[in-house]
Design a protein around this motif. Structure first.
Motif, short mmCIF file in Angstrom:
data_model
loop_
_atom_site.label_atom_id
_atom_site.label_comp_id
_atom_site.label_asym_id
_atom_site.label_seq_id
_atom_site.Cartn_x
_atom_site.Cartn_y
_atom_site.Cartn_z
N LEU A 15 0.87 -1.18 0.00
CA LEU A 15 0.00 0.00 0.00
C LEU A 15 0.90 1.23 0.00
N VAL A 16 0.68 2.11 -0.97
CA VAL A 16 1.49 3.33 -1.11
C VAL A 16 0.56 4.52 -1.28
N GLY A 17 0.80 5.58 -0.52
CA GLY A 17 0.00 6.79 -0.67
C GLY A 17 -0.09 7.57 0.62
N ASN A 18 -0.85 8.66 0.57
CA ASN A 18 -1.07 9.51 1.74
C ASN A 18 -2.29 9.01 2.51
N PHE A 19 -2.08 8.35 3.62
CA PHE A 19 -3.17 7.76 4.39
C PHE A 19 -3.19 8.25 5.84
N THR A 20 -2.03 8.42 6.44
CA THR A 20 -1.93 8.93 7.81
C THR A 20 -1.02 10.15 7.75
N THR A 21 -1.62 11.30 7.48
CA THR A 21 -0.84 12.49 7.16
C THR A 21 -0.62 13.37 8.39
N SER A 22 0.19 14.40 8.18
CA SER A 22 0.47 15.39 9.23
C SER A 22 0.37 16.76 8.59
N LEU A 23 -0.87 17.09 8.19
CA LEU A 23 -1.15 18.34 7.50
C LEU A 23 -0.27 18.48 6.26
N ASP A 24 0.61 19.49 6.24
CA ASP A 24 1.42 19.77 5.06
C ASP A 24 2.88 19.37 5.24
N MET A 25 3.13 18.39 6.10
CA MET A 25 4.50 17.94 6.31
C MET A 25 5.02 17.18 5.09
N ALA A 26 6.26 17.45 4.73
CA ALA A 26 6.93 16.65 3.70
C ALA A 26 7.69 15.53 4.39
N GLY A 27 7.57 14.34 3.85
CA GLY A 27 8.22 13.17 4.43
C GLY A 27 7.33 11.96 4.30
N CYS A 28 7.72 10.88 4.92
CA CYS A 28 6.95 9.64 4.80
C CYS A 28 7.30 8.71 5.95
N SER A 29 6.52 7.67 6.06
CA SER A 29 6.83 6.59 7.01
C SER A 29 6.79 5.27 6.28
N ILE A 30 7.49 4.31 6.83
CA ILE A 30 7.46 2.93 6.35
C ILE A 30 6.83 2.07 7.43
N THR A 31 5.90 1.23 7.03
CA THR A 31 5.24 0.29 7.95
C THR A 31 5.38 -1.11 7.41
N LEU A 32 5.74 -2.04 8.28
CA LEU A 32 5.82 -3.46 7.91
C LEU A 32 4.93 -4.26 8.84
N THR A 33 4.14 -5.16 8.27
CA THR A 33 3.29 -6.06 9.05
C THR A 33 3.61 -7.50 8.68
N LEU A 34 3.90 -8.33 9.66
CA LEU A 34 4.12 -9.76 9.43
C LEU A 34 2.76 -10.42 9.23
N LEU A 35 2.58 -11.08 8.09
CA LEU A 35 1.27 -11.62 7.73
C LEU A 35 1.17 -13.12 7.96
N ASP A 36 -0.06 -13.57 8.22
CA ASP A 36 -0.38 -14.99 8.18
C ASP A 36 -1.59 -15.16 7.26
N ASP A 37 -2.05 -16.38 7.08
CA ASP A 37 -3.14 -16.63 6.12
C ASP A 37 -4.40 -15.86 6.47
N GLU A 38 -4.74 -15.80 7.75
CA GLU A 38 -5.96 -15.10 8.15
C GLU A 38 -5.86 -13.62 7.86
N MET A 39 -4.71 -13.02 8.17
CA MET A 39 -4.54 -11.60 7.91
C MET A 39 -4.64 -11.29 6.42
N ILE A 40 -4.03 -12.13 5.59
CA ILE A 40 -4.09 -11.92 4.14
C ILE A 40 -5.53 -12.02 3.65
N GLN A 41 -6.26 -13.00 4.14
CA GLN A 41 -7.66 -13.17 3.76
C GLN A 41 -8.46 -11.91 4.06
N TYR A 42 -8.27 -11.35 5.25
CA TYR A 42 -9.05 -10.18 5.63
C TYR A 42 -8.52 -8.90 4.97
N TRP A 43 -7.23 -8.82 4.71
CA TRP A 43 -6.72 -7.67 3.96
C TRP A 43 -7.31 -7.63 2.55
#
Length: 328
Positions: A287-315
């Motif tokens: 997933l790439v894009g502006n989703f959890t922003t901080s008004l007009d701040m320039a920058g970004c964050s990286i998020t990693l989630t360890l997945l299993d079958d159930e999580m993938i199904q619901y995602w």
């Protein structure tokens, strides 16, 4: 300060009105107190409610809809919503299956959601999201909840949509939260309209590593370096926290803070994907894009989630909100 506003005092109300009008097929807006609900809120299911200070759009109002949140409570910019908002929102959407609050770990949010839960004569549970690894695990107030909140809301939202009960939703959400880590970097500060100037000073050749989403300074200022060096630093902190093994499937989310072009966000995603692929980690979802922003701040964050079958199904399950839509 240059902002497309009429006044500081009317900004939130006018913005919410525009949001509700633009997405009237998905949401309904309540005033006094302010909260947004799904247009089709009658389904008998566990109801998910989140919220927080405004300025992070589309989080959380933009994630209200089928397969995600049933209600969102927006406070003033970077200010926690009040317990009355959570209380009335919960009463408005309750369908007899319980209420699940999804709360970012900020003192005001935590306190006000706790007060609302105590006031409700409805079964409630809470998932606390604290995915920001720029702070130590033993920090006095705990780690902050940042972009990983969206991952929790999507996966648990799909489970609730499928009929999972309150305890099952809570257990799944806690598992997702514990499997998720984030870290951000800012190239500029942000300007809160009520303040009228940047929340912190940053040099033209500086960056702030480990920023939050409320205009806070980071864990350390650094000289501006290449994107590869920035991503290496962010990813190494996340990797040290989650320790994904070779063959582990993950969700990689690169989130913009509001003023960074998608061209740069996709470049960051490519570098982060390479970082983990070289370790044998499988980038199963993205997933790439502006989703959890901080008004007009320039920058970004990286998020990693360890997945299993159930999580993938619901995602992968269908979702229809203002900000996320697939499978419908």
């Amino acid at each position: 300060m240059k902002k497309m506003i009429n006044s500081v005092e009317s900004l939130l109300e006018e913005s919410l009105n525009g949001f509700a009008t633009a997405h009237r097929d998905i949401v309904r807006l309540n005033h006094q107190p302010n909260f947004v609900t799904r247009a089709d809120s009658s389904k008998a299911k566990v109801k998910l409610i989140s919220g927080g200070g405004s300025g992070h759009e589309p989080l959380h109002t933009g994630l209200v809809g089928m397969g995600m949140l049933d209600a969102a409570c927006p406070g003033q910019i970077f200010t926690s919503p009040g317990p009355d908002q959570m209380l009335v929102a919960a009463q408005a959407v309750d369908a007899g299956k319980g209420i699940l609050f999804i709360v970012k770990n900020y003192a005001g949010d935590v306190m006000n959601f706790e007060i609302a839960a105590e006031m409700l004569d409805i079964p409630t549970e809470t998932i606390l999201v604290a995915d920001d690894v720029s702070l130590p695990a033993d920090h006095s107030t705990g780690r902050r909840g940042v972009a990983g909140t969206l991952i929790v809301e999507k996966i648990v939202g799909a489970a609730a949509e499928a009929g999972a009960n309150l305890q099952a939703c809570k257990q799944l959400g806690e598992r997702v939260a514990q499997s998720t880590a984030s870290m951000g970097v800012a190239l500029s500060s942000c300007t809160v309209p009520a303040i009228g100037k940047p929340t912190f000073d940053i040099g033209s050749n500086e960056i702030e590593m480990g920023v939050g989403i409320h205009g806070e300074r980071g864990r350390e200022p650094m000289d501006l370096v290449s994107a590869s060096e920035i991503v290496e630093k962010l990813a190494s902190h996340i990797d040290a926290e989650l320790k994904p093994a070779a063959g582990q499937r993950v969700l990689l989310h690169v989130n913009g803070f509001g003023a960074t072009p998608l061209m740069e966000l996709y470049l960051v995603f490519d570098l982060a994907a390479q970082y983990w692929q070289e370790k044998g980690v499988i980038i199963e979802r993205s997933l790439v894009g502006n989703f959890t922003t901080s008004l007009d701040m320039a920058g970004c964050s990286i998020t990693l989630t360890l997945l299993d079958d159930e999580m993938i199904q619901y995602w992968d399950a269908p979702v229809h909100t203002a900000a996320l839509r697939w499978g419908c």
